[in-house]
Design an enzyme around this catalytic site. Structure first.
Site, short mmCIF file in Angstrom:
data_model
loop_
_atom_site.label_atom_id
_atom_site.label_comp_id
_atom_site.label_asym_id
_atom_site.label_seq_id
_atom_site.Cartn_x
_atom_site.Cartn_y
_atom_site.Cartn_z
CG ASP A 68 24.47 2.94 31.28
OD1 ASP A 68 23.27 2.67 31.06
OD2 ASP A 68 24.84 3.85 32.04
CG HIS A 76 -0.22 0.03 2.53
ND1 HIS A 76 0.51 -1.04 3.02
CD2 HIS A 76 -0.11 1.00 3.49
CE1 HIS A 76 1.01 -0.75 4.20
NE2 HIS A 76 0.66 0.49 4.52
CB SER A 118 3.03 -3.96 -8.14
OG SER A 118 1.81 -4.61 -8.46
#
Length: 320
Positions: A171, A144, A199
């Site tokens: 961290d 789409h 497509s």
């Protein structure tokens, strides 16, 4: 429909500045040729590189992460007077392990429409990744188009990534996530065919990934809301490649560091979120069943071997 030749892609991807550059524009659109420089110039590329840090031994979740930054969105909206639609030719996701003994570790990526209030209808695809080498890749090519004037354009492709995370010091950067996209603005769906004439929808497990079907676990993951980790985004990078007889090839990227911040438990911001249980505790059914190669369930997540692809788009506009 295969999006890339796997062997060629894996050879090219380690030698490019951006992972998305391993996929040529000519593979995405049939009119993207050397003889049409205007088409090549209108295909834009953007990539996010995210370094994921450990936080107190928990698993980690990248949640509600947007595909494009504000600069890309603003650029698209400025073209809305000329182009009606936006199409993503390919979205490439790469996950890299940066720790020892990574083989066999697993995680999950969910791609969804963040503007859709129904998680099943908004689900785009999901993949399980398992490290057999230090990198896993998959790609998807949406069927789409989106509107260039959509006020929720930044929400239309969002990502949630669950990482299996062993205990490390605070961290410590353990994973790198690269999400790249090649897109173009158009006025007609007929310009969206690949060089092989396809497509329709396609997704491809390129390396170390398997497609998952939508299920209740994926639904709850999309709806999940937990306190995020702190996102630190650096200055964007501009990559310029000089080309003969054509304009310069310009691409943008951004680098993001994700770690637990001082206010990560109380301040609600978009980005990474901590996970209360390590992913390795989940069973296979909790990650979601593998997608059948001949099934297209609601909230589709299908592999490239799916033979019942949607039909090609209709011609209803002009060339970009």
């Amino acid at each position: 429909m295969a999006i890339v030749n796997v062997n060629h892609f894996l050879k090219e991807v380690e030698s490019t500045d951006l992972k998305i550059d391993a996929i040529a524009s000519s593979e995405l659109y049939k009119d993207a040729t050397f003889f049409k420089p205007d088409v090549l110039n209108c295909i834009k590329r953007f990539e996010s590189n995210v370094k994921v840090s450990q936080g107190q031994g928990d698993g980690l979740v990248l949640s509600d992460f947007k595909l494009l930054d504000d600069t890309e969105i603003d650029s698209i909206r400025k073209k809305s007077n000329k182009y009606k639609y936006l199409h993503y030719g390919v979205i490439l996701v790469g996950i890299k392990a940066m720790l020892p003994n990574f083989r066999g570790m697993e995680g999950r990526v969910i791609v969804y429409d963040g503007a859709c209030l129904d998680p099943e209808r908004g689900h785009i695809c999901s993949y399980l990744f398992r490290f057999e080498s230090d990198c896993c890749y998959f790609g998807l090519r949406p069927e789409h188009c989106l509107s260039t004037t959509d006020v929720n354009l930044a929400k239309r492709f969002r990502f949630r990534v669950d990482f299996d995370c062993p205990q490390y010091e605070q961290d410590t950067e353990l994973f790198a996530l690269d999400i790249g996209v090649a897109y173009r603005c158009v006025n007609s769906a007929r310009f969206l065919e690949t060089k092989t004439g396809d497509s329709g929808w396609a997704s491809q497990a390129i390396s170390g990934c398997e497609a998952l079907k939508y299920n209740e676990e994926i639904k709850m993951a999309i709806l999940d809301h937990k306190s995020p980790l702190f996102l630190e985004e650096g200055a964007p990078n501009v990559h310029i490649e000089k080309r003969m007889f054509r304009g310069d090839k310009i691409r943008r990227s951004r680098s993001i560091s994700a770690k637990r911040g001082p206010n990560s438990r109380s301040k609600e911001t978009r980005g990474f979120r901590s996970l209360s249980a390590r992913i390795e505790r989940f069973g296979k059914d909790e990650f979601g069943r593998r997608a059948s190669t001949s099934e297209a369930p609601p909230g589709r997540s299908v592999s490239v071997e799916d033979t019942d692809r949607p039909g090609k788009g209709n011609s209803d506009g002009s060339s970009p």
